[in-house]
Design an enzyme around this catalytic site. Structure first.
Site, mmCIF file in Angstrom:
data_model
loop_
_atom_site.group_PDB
_atom_site.id
_atom_site.type_symbol
_atom_site.label_atom_id
_atom_site.label_comp_id
_atom_site.label_asym_id
_atom_site.label_seq_id
_atom_site.Cartn_x
_atom_site.Cartn_y
_atom_site.Cartn_z
ATOM 1 N N GLU A 176 7.279 11.657 -13.179
ATOM 2 C CA GLU A 176 6.627 12.868 -12.676
ATOM 3 C C GLU A 176 7.368 14.137 -13.094
ATOM 4 O O GLU A 176 7.744 14.964 -12.269
ATOM 5 C CB GLU A 176 6.484 12.777 -11.160
ATOM 6 C CG GLU A 176 5.593 11.612 -10.739
ATOM 7 C CD GLU A 176 5.528 11.424 -9.232
ATOM 8 O OE1 GLU A 176 6.225 12.158 -8.508
ATOM 9 O OE2 GLU A 176 4.798 10.530 -8.780
ATOM 10 N N ASN A 197 14.239 15.863 -5.303
ATOM 11 C CA ASN A 197 13.853 15.370 -3.974
ATOM 12 C C ASN A 197 12.978 14.131 -4.037
ATOM 13 O O ASN A 197 12.723 13.498 -3.019
ATOM 14 C CB ASN A 197 13.097 16.456 -3.203
ATOM 15 C CG ASN A 197 11.857 16.933 -3.947
ATOM 16 O OD1 ASN A 197 11.934 17.244 -5.126
ATOM 17 N ND2 ASN A 197 10.731 16.995 -3.273
ATOM 18 N N HIS A 415 -5.347 1.753 1.405
ATOM 19 C CA HIS A 415 -4.123 2.413 0.971
ATOM 20 C C HIS A 415 -2.923 1.660 1.510
ATOM 21 O O HIS A 415 -2.834 1.386 2.705
ATOM 22 C CB HIS A 415 -4.067 3.867 1.450
ATOM 23 C CG HIS A 415 -2.842 4.590 0.983
ATOM 24 N ND1 HIS A 415 -1.907 5.121 1.843
ATOM 25 C CD2 HIS A 415 -2.384 4.860 -0.262
ATOM 26 C CE1 HIS A 415 -0.939 5.695 1.156
ATOM 27 N NE2 HIS A 415 -1.214 5.543 -0.133
ATOM 28 N N GLU A 417 1.013 2.297 1.324
ATOM 29 C CA GLU A 417 2.257 2.977 0.967
ATOM 30 C C GLU A 417 3.407 2.065 1.368
ATOM 31 O O GLU A 417 3.626 1.790 2.543
ATOM 32 C CB GLU A 417 2.380 4.327 1.666
ATOM 33 C CG GLU A 417 3.715 5.028 1.438
ATOM 34 C CD GLU A 417 4.072 5.142 -0.046
ATOM 35 O OE1 GLU A 417 5.079 4.532 -0.460
ATOM 36 O OE2 GLU A 417 3.333 5.831 -0.779
ATOM 37 N N HIS A 485 0.473 3.870 -7.575
ATOM 38 C CA HIS A 485 1.155 5.166 -7.659
ATOM 39 C C HIS A 485 2.662 4.943 -7.568
ATOM 40 O O HIS A 485 3.120 3.956 -7.007
ATOM 41 C CB HIS A 485 0.671 6.098 -6.561
ATOM 42 C CG HIS A 485 -0.663 6.695 -6.868
ATOM 43 N ND1 HIS A 485 -0.907 8.053 -6.792
ATOM 44 C CD2 HIS A 485 -1.826 6.134 -7.272
ATOM 45 C CE1 HIS A 485 -2.161 8.297 -7.122
ATOM 46 N NE2 HIS A 485 -2.744 7.139 -7.416
ATOM 47 N N GLU A 504 -0.882 6.147 -11.438
ATOM 48 C CA GLU A 504 -0.413 7.529 -11.503
ATOM 49 C C GLU A 504 0.545 7.632 -12.690
ATOM 50 O O GLU A 504 0.112 7.642 -13.826
ATOM 51 C CB GLU A 504 0.255 7.901 -10.173
ATOM 52 C CG GLU A 504 0.579 9.366 -10.016
ATOM 53 C CD GLU A 504 1.332 9.616 -8.717
ATOM 54 O OE1 GLU A 504 1.093 10.663 -8.090
ATOM 55 O OE2 GLU A 504 2.163 8.769 -8.332
ATOM 56 N N GLU A 510 -1.272 16.770 -6.782
ATOM 57 C CA GLU A 510 -0.598 17.155 -5.539
ATOM 58 C C GLU A 510 0.535 18.146 -5.768
ATOM 59 O O GLU A 510 0.893 18.913 -4.865
ATOM 60 C CB GLU A 510 -0.067 15.917 -4.808
ATOM 61 C CG GLU A 510 1.040 15.158 -5.497
ATOM 62 C CD GLU A 510 0.518 14.125 -6.478
ATOM 63 O OE1 GLU A 510 1.315 13.266 -6.913
ATOM 64 O OE2 GLU A 510 -0.682 14.182 -6.830
#
Length: 708
Positions: A176, A197, A415, A417, A485, A504, A510
């Site tokens: 990313e 972070n 979903h 996570e 992701h 992703e 985002e």
């Protein structure tokens, strides 16, 4: 499917040839555009070169391995046999950018053996296409060598000029990052730390992640990547700026000296170089998927490509939250009856999205924050056991929501996570996928935010490569498709496991919600189309209509025009495409919403009309089953004027089209909502002049006219 296969054995199979007197072994692509040459030098080092249209593209580049449990293999080798064969097939994608995929190549199989006492064997296989090459190492079964503990793979890519290079740092945990555009000799990946972070890894080497795309002075385009990454470590590319050379650096682990552990026999992933005379050719190349094995899971008609809405963007805007609001009492997390008023995944809120999706030709609704554990996962060093993938919060009635969605003809997208707590997820996979199967859910979005547990492992090391791939294989048994992701990068395994639908693996939408400083600049997506997208489908979550979102975050915005947000449904490919904005923003803009309602997600064929890496790109795609076409074009911070020819349309067929384009005063920052919508009549002899504003774009729906 049509297959041609024949074998030519080189002179006496080169058996017994002196390592000091080998003739160069050559293999060319079917139309002789690309040529690979292979040999060993006077010390028995294997090397290869690559030519394109008779010009050297990759100069003498050496191959080898370093081990923790054995001596290195990088010299004292001789060629035992060298076989050339040809292959020609056409296979079909169950979903994708096109239906038919041509897979035609010539193959060179080299068998090497050490001249020293160990006499270990190593094979190198090259597949040479007209749009590039792939090569891999094969460790055959042999006496005295049962296990390879690979400390490093030494694969070189020796360039012949200082290319303009589009790259992100060789991070071992995330992809990313923003892409940098520099000359190869100016790559400085060590200092590129965009956002520490997000579990970012300190980069110990001047290395880049793949795909990495290069543009030569005379217009030659190269992209370096890998295919069929299975039970191995992600390959980053170390940068030798002085000698203009890439050298493989595998992602490792803090827990072992080796980076890959494999029992013989085994193959490495393919090391790939896509080659094109222009930028569009890179996108149109099928090299990566072709280097993967055919479908292993059989029928996947249970998965339907779709658009979806969902409970997601509102959390990034801080309108709502993932967590329900449970509290800690006497050291335990309990529901005290003080439900979090901002919780997004409530029964009523999800039913709103179901109603909206059903009304607007949108097949799915993603629900994030439905399950227990969200209060505890951030800031807790021990995240194992936090998330429960079968237990909903009290304000989310699982049965009611799924029944309501079924009645409306909408599928709920699950979903999961994991918070990168891999053991917790592995233990619950069967139960979680079984729950989905029970309620007719066929798609899951998985997430791996945070440092990997167990400690010492990285997102891109062999441990996690296996975890990601195992999840896809297990999901297939429950008829579940995976949209990962914080993933391992795509390497074309969607051919082998078609339920690996999207992922992703880039700076997504985002980032635009977090702050202007962390947002994606206008050049981001025109770069992504020629870099990350070459690896495979991207779940970028387009369709933001409220570009400035001052109501929630005055300090943030999306750095495109509204017209570009529509264009992304065509340009950035995925079989699952989110209409990511809030319902109220779509209902306030019914005219541009029409394009989202109309646009396809599964394609008969695709063609890239124009483009330059990092600047602009236009792609046309023909929808499977309808014969309708959709076109999208995007640009960077610079305005661009394009002429479109529609010779890709069917002959003797008239079409009615709706064009969504930047208005005369449109600008990604000053006036992003300026959009013009007009109707056109088109056929395959038509042409159109169109101007894209700074950070802008256009979208075009082209529908067949009914025969009179």
């Amino acid at each position: 499917m049509k297959i041609k296969l024949f074998t030519l054995v080189l002179i006496a199979s080169l058996l017994g040839c002196s390592e000091n007197n080998n003739e160069m072994i050559e293999v060319s692509s079917p139309e002789s555009k690309v040529k690979v040459e292979f040999n060993i030098n006077d010390t028995g080092q294997p090397y290869y070169t690559v030519k394109y249209n008779n010009g050297v593209v990759i100069d003498t580049s050496y191959l080898g391995f370093e081990f923790t449990n054995s001596e290195a293999i990088d010299s004292n080798l001789k060629i035992m046999t060298a076989d050339i064969s040809s292959f020609d097939e056409t296979w079909q994608m169950p979903w994708g950018e096109q239906i038919d995929v041509k897979n035609k190549y010539n193959q060179l199989d080299i068998k090497l053996q050490e001249t020293t006492d160990l006499k270990r064997q190593l094979n190198v296989v090259f597949r040479v296409y007209d749009d590039g090459i792939g090569f891999r190492y094969e460790f055959p079964e042999q006496e005295g060598w049962a296990e390879a503990l690979i400390k490093e793979e030494h694969t070189e890519f020796n360039l012949t000029e200082d290319y303009k290079t589009f790259w992100i740092p060789g991070d071992w945990d995330i992809y990313e990052h923003l892409y940098s555009e520099t000359m190869f000799s100016e790559i400085d990946a060590i200092s590129k730390r965009d956002h520490p972070n997000l579990a970012q890894t300190y980069i110990p080497n001047n290395a880049v992640n793949t795909p990495t795309t290069l543009v030569g002075e005379k217009g030659l385009h190269l992209s370096f990547h890998e295919a069929s990454l299975v039970d191995y470590s992600d390959m980053t590319l170390g940068v030798d700026k002085e000698n203009l050379k890439f050298k493989s650096i595998l992602v490792g682990s803090e827990n072992t000296e080796y980076k890959v552990k494999r029992s013989l026999p085994f193959n490495t992933p393919w090391r790939t170089i896509q080659i094109s005379e222009d930028a569009p050719g890179l996108i149109e190349s099928n090299l990566i998927v072709n280097l993967n094995e055919p479908n292993k899971i059989g029928d996947v008609s249970w998965f339907k490509p779709m658009k979806y809405t969902g409970v997601w963007w509102e959390m990034h805007l801080n309108k709502s939250s993932w967590d329900y609001g449970m509290e800690q009492v006497d050291g335990k997390w309990v529901d005290t009856g003080k439900a979090h008023e901002r919780h997004g995944a409530t029964t009523e809120n999800v039913k709103r999205f179901i109603d909206f999706s059903a009304k607007n030709n949108i097949g799915g609704v993603l629900v994030e924050g439905w399950n227990t554990g969200w209060e505890r996962w951030i800031g807790f060093p021990d995240r194992e056991g936090v998330f429960d993938f079968v237990t909903p919060y009290p304000d989310y009635d699982f049965e009611e929501v799924t029944n309501y969605a079924r009645e409306k003809g909408v599928e709920i997208i699950m979903h999961h996570e994991t918070s990168a707590a891999t053991e917790t997820y592995t233990k619950q996979m069967d139960a979680a996928y079984a729950l989905m199967q029970k309620y007719g859910m066929h798609t899951v979005k998985s997430g791996y935010v945070g440092k990997i547990l167990p400690d010492g492992e990285y997102h891109h090391g062999q441990y996690m490569v296996n975890h990601y791939n195992n999840a896809v294989e297990k999901a297939a048994k429950y008829q579940v498709a995976v949209n990962a992701h914080e993933p391992i990068k795509a390497t074309g395994l969607r051919r082998t496991y078609p339920n690996a639908i999207s992922r992703e693996g880039l700076r997504g939408q985002e980032f635009n919600a977090w702050s202007i400083e962390k947002g994606n600049p206008p050049s981001h997506l025109p770069t992504v189309a020629f870099t990350r997208m070459l690896a495979g489908p991207i779940d970028f979550t387009p369709g933001i209509f409220n570009i400035k979102f001052d109501e929630y975050k005055e300090e943030s915005q999306v750095n495109t025009t509204l017209a570009q947000q529509l264009a992304l449904y065509v340009v950035i490919y995925s079989p699952v495409q989110m209409a990511a904005d809030l319902i109220e923003h779509y209902e306030a803009n019914p005219e541009p919403l029409q394009f989202i309602k109309d646009v396809g997600v599964d394609w008969e064929k695709s063609t890239v009309l124009n483009g330059e890496v990092g600047d602009y790109v236009t792609i046309a795609r023909k929808e499977k089953g309808t014969g309708n076409w959709f076109v999208g074009g995007i640009t960077d911070e610079n305005s661009v004027s394009l002429k479109l020819d529609f010779d890709f349309l069917d002959k003797n067929q008239d079409y009615e089209a709706i064009l969504y384009k930047d208005g005369p005063n449109a600008h990604w920052d000053n006036n992003p909502l300026d959009i013009m919508i007009e109707k056109l009549d088109l056929n395959n002899k038509s042409s159109l002049d169109i101007k894209l504003a700074e950070g802008g774009g256009f979208a075009l729906s082209i529908m067949k006219k009914a025969s009179e």
